[in-house]
Design a protein around this motif. Structure first.
Motif, short mmCIF file in Angstrom:
data_model
loop_
_atom_site.label_atom_id
_atom_site.label_comp_id
_atom_site.label_asym_id
_atom_site.label_seq_id
_atom_site.Cartn_x
_atom_site.Cartn_y
_atom_site.Cartn_z
N LYS A 154 -54.43 2.90 -25.20
CA LYS A 154 -55.84 2.52 -25.26
C LYS A 154 -55.97 1.00 -25.40
O LYS A 154 -55.21 0.37 -26.13
CB LYS A 154 -56.51 3.21 -26.45
N THR A 155 -56.89 0.47 -24.66
CA THR A 155 -57.12 -0.99 -24.73
C THR A 155 -58.50 -1.28 -25.32
O THR A 155 -59.41 -0.44 -25.25
CB THR A 155 -57.02 -1.62 -23.33
N TYR A 156 -58.59 -2.45 -25.90
CA TYR A 156 -59.85 -2.85 -26.53
C TYR A 156 -60.24 -4.25 -26.05
O TYR A 156 -59.37 -5.10 -25.80
CB TYR A 156 -59.71 -2.86 -28.06
N SER A 157 -61.51 -4.46 -25.95
CA SER A 157 -61.98 -5.79 -25.55
C SER A 157 -61.78 -6.79 -26.69
O SER A 157 -61.85 -6.40 -27.87
CB SER A 157 -63.46 -5.73 -25.14
N ASN A 158 -61.52 -8.03 -26.33
CA ASN A 158 -61.28 -9.05 -27.35
C ASN A 158 -62.61 -9.68 -27.77
O ASN A 158 -62.88 -10.86 -27.53
CB ASN A 158 -60.32 -10.11 -26.80
N ASP A 159 -63.42 -8.86 -28.41
CA ASP A 159 -64.71 -9.33 -28.93
C ASP A 159 -65.08 -8.45 -30.12
O ASP A 159 -64.31 -7.56 -30.52
CB ASP A 159 -65.79 -9.28 -27.85
N ASP A 161 -67.16 -6.05 -30.57
CA ASP A 161 -67.22 -4.61 -30.27
C ASP A 161 -65.81 -4.02 -30.22
O ASP A 161 -65.55 -2.96 -30.80
CB ASP A 161 -67.93 -4.41 -28.92
N GLY A 162 -64.90 -4.71 -29.52
CA GLY A 162 -63.53 -4.22 -29.41
C GLY A 162 -62.81 -4.22 -30.74
O GLY A 162 -62.04 -3.29 -31.05
N TRP A 163 -63.04 -5.26 -31.58
CA TRP A 163 -62.37 -5.33 -32.87
C TRP A 163 -62.81 -4.20 -33.79
O TRP A 163 -61.98 -3.59 -34.48
CB TRP A 163 -62.68 -6.68 -33.54
N LYS A 165 -64.04 -1.24 -32.86
CA LYS A 165 -63.55 0.04 -32.33
C LYS A 165 -62.05 0.23 -32.62
O LYS A 165 -61.60 1.32 -32.99
CB LYS A 165 -63.80 0.12 -30.83
N GLU A 166 -61.27 -0.84 -32.46
CA GLU A 166 -59.84 -0.73 -32.76
C GLU A 166 -59.62 -0.48 -34.25
O GLU A 166 -58.76 0.33 -34.64
CB GLU A 166 -59.12 -2.00 -32.33
#
Length: 262
Positions: A154-159, A161-163, A165-166
């Motif tokens: 799974k990948t997460y956006s580096n922003d 929102d991504g932080w 969710k991870e």
């Protein structure tokens, strides 16, 4: 003077003793005299009695390369195995003839046909071949199950929102409560979403432990509630969020219950 008499009988040869003279009108006919000698007096030698026959052989019958034994009265599997030198003894004999003998190896009766050696081995080999053949047929009929494909990482956006969710995925693995809204709300109040935010003016800063990162966590708290698998850098967004949520869960039950300075 009277002549001296002969007191010794004149010697005669064996040949002369065996002859007799018969008168035949002046001519002497010499006939052999058949003497009864010791040799002729002997009777014909008696014939040598036949050697005693060996004990009756086991009731064996051979047919088509196999050997069958017919059980007789007084038999036991142990006795038969000894007589026929069965490798493995009575247990092997019973194993090879289990279907014929039944469940109790002691209950054999006259007339029962036991297979010895080759046929039993051939039957076992045939049974193994049948099982192997059935296994092959089953393998052909049953398609091999392919290994499940590995799930892509799974990948997460580096922003922000991504932080968040991870962080929530890491918290779920460790049983740490919290929701996206509760985390987002507290981040916006504490740092406005700046992962490098630092407070250099409050009492913590005066004590030499300024609050850092998205959720403004001081270093002692960060290291005490650090979550394995995340960075040891308190400025790291995911590490900062998960440590702060772990602390909030311990003190308040969940980050969702935090609505002010904590």
């Amino acid at each position: 003077m009277p002549a001296k008499g002969k007191h010794r009988r004149p010697k005669s040869s064996a040949f002369s003793r065996g002859l007799a003279v018969a008168g035949t009108g002046g001519a002497a006919l010499v006939l052999p005299v058949i003497a009864t000698t010791a040799a002729s007096a002997q009777t014909a030698p008696q014939s040598t009695p036949a050697a005693k026959t060996s004990a009756a052989a086991p009731a064996l019958a051979k047919k088509a390369g196999t050997t069958t034994y017919s059980v007789v009265a007084g038999d036991s599997l142990s006795k038969i195995a000894d007589q026929l030198n069965v490798t493995g003894g009575w247990k092997k004999l019973y194993k090879d003839n289990r279907k014929v003998v039944g469940d109790d190896p002691r209950l054999i009766h006259p007339g029962l046909k036991l297979t010895i050696g080759k046929k039993a081995k051939a039957a076992a080999a045939s049974d193994r071949a049948d099982r192997a053949d059935r296994s092959k047929r089953t393998t052909k009929l049953t398609p091999a199950k392919s290994a499940p494909a590995a799930k892509p990482k799974k990948t997460y956006s580096n922003d922000l929102d991504g932080w968040i969710k991870e962080s929530l995925d890491v918290m779920a693995k460790h049983g740490i409560p919290g929701s996206y809204d509760g985390i987002h709300r507290n981040i916006m109040r504490e740092s406005s979403g700046n992962p490098l935010a630092i407070n250099n003016w409050d009492s913590n800063a005066a004590a030499g432990t300024p609050s850092k990162g998205l959720l403004q966590v001081i270093d002692p708290t960060f290291f005490a509630y650090h979550v394995p698998g995340t960075s040891m850098d308190s400025y790291d967004p995911v590490a900062n969020i998960t440590a702060a949520c772990n602390y909030a869960a311990d003190k308040y039950g969940s980050i969702d219950n935090v609505n002010g300075a904590y």
